[in-house]
Write an enzyme that holds these catalytic residues in place. Structure first.
Site, PDB file in Angstrom:
ATOM      1  N   HIS A  82      -1.956   6.464   8.201  1.00  0.00           N
ATOM      2  CA  HIS A  82      -1.111   5.355   8.671  1.00  0.00           C
ATOM      3  C   HIS A  82       0.378   5.684   8.502  1.00  0.00           C
ATOM      4  CE1 HIS A  82      -0.259   1.015   9.384  1.00  0.00           C
ATOM      5  NE2 HIS A  82       0.754   1.247   8.557  1.00  0.00           N
ATOM      6  N   GLU A  83       0.761   6.088   7.317  1.00  0.00           N
ATOM      7  CA  GLU A  83       2.190   6.337   7.068  1.00  0.00           C
ATOM      8  C   GLU A  83       2.672   7.542   7.876  1.00  0.00           C
ATOM      9  OE1 GLU A  83       3.457   3.870   5.824  1.00  0.00           O
ATOM     10  OE2 GLU A  83       1.677   3.032   4.866  1.00  0.00           O
ATOM     11  N   GLU A 106       3.305  -1.966  13.635  1.00  0.00           N
ATOM     12  CA  GLU A 106       2.162  -2.064  12.715  1.00  0.00           C
ATOM     13  C   GLU A 106       0.820  -2.160  13.446  1.00  0.00           C
ATOM     14  OE1 GLU A 106       2.480  -1.103   9.923  1.00  0.00           O
ATOM     15  OE2 GLU A 106       4.585  -1.420   9.393  1.00  0.00           O
ATOM     16  N   GLY A 110       0.808  -1.214   0.000  1.00  0.00           N
ATOM     17  CA  GLY A 110       0.000   0.000   0.000  1.00  0.00           C
ATOM     18  C   GLY A 110       0.840   1.262   0.000  1.00  0.00           C
ATOM     19  N   ALA A 111       1.812   1.305   0.887  1.00  0.00           N
ATOM     20  CA  ALA A 111       2.633   2.500   1.032  1.00  0.00           C
ATOM     21  C   ALA A 111       3.773   2.200   1.986  1.00  0.00           C
ATOM     22  CB  ALA A 111       1.795   3.653   1.570  1.00  0.00           C
TER      23      ALA A 111
HETATM   24  C1  7ML Z   1      -1.358  -1.301   6.315  1.00  0.00           C
HETATM   25  C2  7ML Z   1       1.798  -1.767   4.593  1.00  0.00           C
HETATM   26  C3  7ML Z   1       2.714  -2.770   4.213  1.00  0.00           C
HETATM   27  C4  7ML Z   1       2.299  -4.087   4.048  1.00  0.00           C
HETATM   28  C5  7ML Z   1       2.295  -0.350   4.809  1.00  0.00           C
HETATM   29  C6  7ML Z   1       4.148  -2.430   4.000  1.00  0.00           C
HETATM   30  C7  7ML Z   1       3.240  -0.170   5.971  1.00  0.00           C
HETATM   31  C8  7ML Z   1       4.880  -2.023   5.221  1.00  0.00           C
HETATM   32  C9  7ML Z   1       4.688  -0.575   5.626  1.00  0.00           C
HETATM   33  C10 7ML Z   1      -2.328  -0.417   6.686  1.00  0.00           C
HETATM   34  C11 7ML Z   1      -2.539   0.712   5.925  1.00  0.00           C
HETATM   35  C12 7ML Z   1      -1.747   0.916   4.828  1.00  0.00           C
HETATM   36  C13 7ML Z   1      -0.782   0.023   4.460  1.00  0.00           C
HETATM   37  C14 7ML Z   1      -0.573  -1.119   5.199  1.00  0.00           C
HETATM   38  C15 7ML Z   1       0.442  -2.119   4.797  1.00  0.00           C
HETATM   39  C16 7ML Z   1       0.984  -4.428   4.256  1.00  0.00           C
HETATM   40  C17 7ML Z   1       0.054  -3.455   4.634  1.00  0.00           C
HETATM   41  N1  7ML Z   1       5.533  -0.335   6.782  1.00  0.00           N
HETATM   42  O1  7ML Z   1       3.245   1.165   6.381  1.00  0.00           O
HETATM   43  O2  7ML Z   1       2.817  -0.909   7.074  1.00  0.00           O
HETATM   44 ZN    ZN Z   2       2.532   0.296   8.580  1.00  0.00          ZN
END
Ligand code: 7ML
Ligand code: ZN
Length: 879
Positions: A303-304, A326, A267-268
């Site tokens: 989130h980010e 997370e 996602g990001a």
């Molecule tokens: C979860 C992410 C990843 C993998 C983004 C990659 C992240 C790792 C990264 C919730 C909202 C948006 C993205 C994600 C997600 C799977 C899900 N650190 O920021 O966690």
């Molecule tokens: Zn994250």
């Protein structure tokens, strides 16, 4: 094969601190798409307190090593050993400056990990272990250092050169080249490193923090997307403000960059001050993005951004602690969305998603605790369990300690650990210490996998006016843990009288109390509560607001569910009661279907839906959730042996029955929501569209539906309404669907994100024919197996969201899908592994399907050159 992969497993118990301190890392990139040269200079200092052999171990993968020197002495192959992904230098001096030069090949990087090409620009993805594909370094989250990064490139091809932190220098170089130097003052682990180089357009705004720091906010996108950044920018500003107001956390640098790319595995990514986003979570315009997309952008931008404190300022000691950052950051983004939109609707969506994606994971071959004890490939542990279940565990701290207790814990966590790489135990200790309480029993949530089941029984004694409620909790064994223990469950309870009034909850031995929700703690295998002065036999309202991530079993009568649906004070419980009633109705008809009997429309459900739809005061978004039937996958999860066709037939039968019987009400709601007002992106307008479009989906089960959909399509000024109309036409197999799809395609041919929606609408269509459509669409000029969004839209959606297509009885869906896993694996192992997990639940199907799926898993597993990513998933599934 199985054995050799098992050998590669990494165990949490084997954690050892890194014996060196890295004082500083200087990187210089000479950038070109085909071959980029990376010079690294790192200053190592021996950490006396850790000890061990004085060797320096670095990680690297696919690097062309050109030179290596230690304290200015060039090392030859006798001075170091490269074995697999590690390079070891023996007997290094206590102060060692290491210099390396490597060559890497971004344009040939299809795995989208490390440095790679997206369109005409270069970018990085380092979490979890991508930095080792850029240069030799201790690529582990507990090695934190400050980065100084110089980027040099052709000025025409790469006018924008970005990395983390502040720009500290720039200049021209010979031959039309230029350079920019970046310095990030905050020590960080390598997974948070990022660089971006290329021709990108810029949208700029700014935010003044509470203490007066002026932060430049810059969103970089490809030129044609400049008019789609407003919502992302607004979401970012809201997130910055919200984190100050709710968590007392302020941004810590003068710049915040966001880059949108079409080529991203996830996602990001929260790289310090240089977030990289899948364009799906940045770009939106009313005519290109749905309301769900808008909400997704708000949530992911949040989130980010929230990771800047929960993840970046305080990071993880090792990857077993992934949920530390997370789970906590998902909790924070959920709360942000709840505060921005409707709290109740957000809660319902969160729980639906958890039940649909995390509960099955917790009951399958990849079941793991939110803090796992072992992994083979860390990329396979970015799971619903670590993220979503992890967030529910953070939410339980919040429920137990209250908002102010939770915030005290957060404050102490930052006081103690700012700038450190820590563990889940440290987080728990901060929460416990700040609140002067003991959370040792609660800690088992971190180490136990599987979803607890809570069986509730009750007894009312009219004479003594006593009501006893017994909770029995147990967790079924999972492949990784045969024995389970009881967990601490925050149990939010309410009691309603049969007419729906909230009763006081007075435990035996207590003084009379007020009516309303009461928070109890159930932490034993069996727990009995006796309430006194209960005026009539109550209807229990259990686990209000989903106060613990458990499966609740209680033999509700239809009448009791109706009482909850109509009267409960908790919106989640009202929704959940409606879901239960629908689930009972559908599964009953599914049984009749399997027996060859006629199906019947459940009268209680009809009555309940009539009541829900007649409520003109309710929030339309809540109404929409209440009349959305449980997903086929959720229903499948409730059966011992999944009856794919039976579930689909029964759910359809009920949908159609409700549509026909309640047509007047659906019509009325549709018309009242379908005001001719121009598009607005307010929560209220979104709520109205959601109710309108769920009503449309029911009305499409009646004769009047098709013309309504066509009229909606013609009049639509936004993607939400457009998509609902076309999806509906496709779903009912309307002869008008083909034309609508063709027009959509020609309008949006050049737009990758919108074309994803076009693929999804076709891949999701139920039935065994869809595999042929999907196969044909793979040849469409816009499709590319190298692009993760396209793979998810067409292949992922078919395998994971189209049960009657994927599970076609002849095995055609399975064979097609296994072929795709095999095709993807050499290109992008992470994506291949995600796709392979579609077979995870194969043992829950009938014998014929089991045999077919097992054969496909074996076909994949027996390949010569299988990635570790896919091998772990497939071998676990076969075990
Ligand atoms: C979860 C992410 C990843 C993998 C983004 C990659 C992240 C790792 C990264 C919730 C909202 C948006 C993205 C994600 C997600 C799977 C899900 N650190 O920021 O966690
Ligand atoms: Zn994250």
């Amino acid at each position: 094969m199985q054995e050799c992969k098992a050998d590669k497993a990494i165990y949490r118990k084997n954690y050892l601190a890194y014996p060196w301190h890295v004082k500083q890392l200087d990187l210089r990139f000479v950038i070109a798409a085909e071959a980029t040269v990376v010079f690294a200079e790192m200053a190592f200092e021996w950490s006396e307190d850790v000890g061990g052999a004085r060797e320096i171990v670095l990680n690297g993968s696919d690097l062309e090593l050109v030179s290596l020197s230690l304290n200015d002495r060039v090392l030859t192959e006798n001075d170091y050993v490269i074995e697999g992904e590690s390079l070891t230098i023996h007997d290094a001096p206590r102060t060692s400056v290491l210099k390396t030069e490597v060559h890497i090949h971004p344009a040939a990087n299809t795995a989208l990990e490390g440095l790679y090409l997206s369109g005409d620009f270069l970018l990085t993805q380092c979490e979890a272990q991508g930095f080792r594909k850029i240069t030799w370094f201790p690529d582990r989250p507990d090695v934190m250092t400050t980065y100084r990064v110089t980027l040099e490139a052709d000025k025409t091809l790469f006018p924008v050169l970005l990395s983390n932190g502040n720009e500290v220098g720039s200049g021209e170089a010979d031959g039309g080249r230029h350079w920019v130097c970046w310095h990030d003052p905050f020590p960080k682990p390598s997974y948070l490193f990022a660089l971006v180089a290329g021709e990108l357009a810029l949208v700029e705004d700014h935010f003044t923090t509470r203490s007066g720091r002026d932060v430049a906010l810059r969103i970089y996108v490809e030129e044609e997307n400049l008019d789609r950044c407003d919502h992302a920018m607004e979401s970012l500003i809201n997130a910055m403000k919200w984190d100050e107001d709710r968590f007392d956390l302020e941004y810590d640098l003068d710049v915040y960059h966001i880059i949108a790319t079409n080529d991203f595995n996830m996602g990001a990514m929260e790289n310090k001050s240089l977030n990289i986003f899948n364009s799906k979570y940045v770009l939106a315009r009313p005519d290109t993005a749905t309301d769900v997309d808008y909400q997704g952008i708000e949530g992911v931008i949040g989130h980010e951004y929230f990771h800047n404190w929960t993840g970046n300022r305080v990071t993880c000691q090792d990857w077993f602690q992934l949920t530390l950052k997370e789970g906590l950051t998902v909790f924070r983004d959920e709360e942000f969305s709840a505060d921005m939109q409707s709290r109740a609707v957000k809660r319902i969506q969160t729980v639906r998603d958890l039940r649909l994606r995390q509960f099955p994971e917790d009951d399958g071959p990849m079941a793991h605790a939110i803090r796992p004890d072992r992994y083979v490939e860390i990329n396979n542990f970015y799971t619903a369990t670590v993220y979503q279940k992890g967030a529910t565990i953070i939410r339980m701290y919040h429920t137990l300690l209250g908002e102010s207790g939770f915030q005290k814990g957060m404050k102490l966590y930052f006081e103690r650990h700012d700038g450190q790489a820590v563990s889940c135990d440290d987080f728990l200790a901060a929460m416990a210490d700040a609140n002067d309480t003991n959370l040792d029993d609660f800690a088992h949530w971190y180490s136990q996998s599987g979803t607890p089941q809570v069986h509730v029984t009750d007894h009312y004694d009219a004479e003594s006016r006593e009501y006893t409620l017994t909770l029995a909790q147990s967790t079924p064994a999972t492949h990784d843990q045969p024995h389970k223990r009881p967990l601490v469950l925050p149990f939010a309870l309410g009691l309603l009288s049969a007419d729906g009034t909230e009763l006081p909850l007075q435990l035996k031995g207590e003084a009379p109390g007020a009516a309303g929700t009461r928070l109890l703690i159930a932490d034993k295998e069996q727990q009995t509560y006796t309430f006194v002065s209960v005026s009539s036999k109550p209807v229990p309202s259990l686990f209000r607001d989903f106060s613990a991530p458990v499966k609740v079993f209680y033999a509700y009568s239809a009448q009791q569910l109706a009482t909850l649906i109509e009267h409960d004070s908790d919106a989640f419980v009202r929704w959940d009661a409606a879901q239960r009633m629908a689930e009972n109705a559908i599964l009953t008809q599914c049984g009749r279907y399997a027996e060859g009997q006629d199906m019947q429309l459940d009268v209680a459900l009809l009555q309940a839906f009539r009541g829900i739809l007649s409520d003109e005061k309710a929030d339309p978004a809540l109404l929409a959730e209440a009349i959305t039937l449980p997903d086929e996958d959720y229903l499948a999860d409730q059966m011992d042996v999944v009856d794919v066709d039976g579930i689909h037939a029964a759910r359809q039968f009920i949908r159609q029955g409700l549509a026909v019987e309640l047509k007047t009400l659906f019509d009325k709601q549709y018309l009242s929501m379908n005001d001719a007002a121009a598009y607005e992106k307010t929560p209220a307008a979104m709520a109205r569209r959601s109710l309108k479009n769920i009503c449309l989906s029911y009305l499409l089960e009646t004769e009047a539906g098709e013309s309504l959909a066509v009229a909606q399509l013609d009049a639509s000024d936004n993607m939400t309404d457009t998509l609902a109309a076309i999806r509906g036409l496709v779903f009912i197999n309307s002869p008008l669907a083909a034309k609508a799809l063709a027009e959509f395609e020609s309008s949006w041919y050049g737009d990758p994100l919108v074309m994803d929606k076009w693929f999804i609408m076709q891949a999701i269509k139920p039935g065994s024919e869809t595999v042929n459509t999907v196969r044909a669409l793979m040849s469409h000029s816009v499709f590319s197996i190298r692009n993760p969004n396209k793979v998810r839209a067409l292949i992922g959606v078919f395998a994971m969201l189209n049960p009657t297509g994927f599970h076609a009885a002849d095995g055609s869906g399975y064979k097609f899908h296994a072929d795709r896993v095999i095709e993807l694996d050499p290109l992008n192992p992470q994506m291949a592994a995600r796709m392979a997990s579609a077979f995870n639940r194969w043992k829950r199907y009938d014998d014929d399907r089991k045999t077919l799926m097992q054969a496909e898993l074996q076909r994949i597993s027996s390949l010569d050159k299988l990635s570790g990513d896919v091998a772990e998933i497939v071998n676990n599934a076969l075990r």
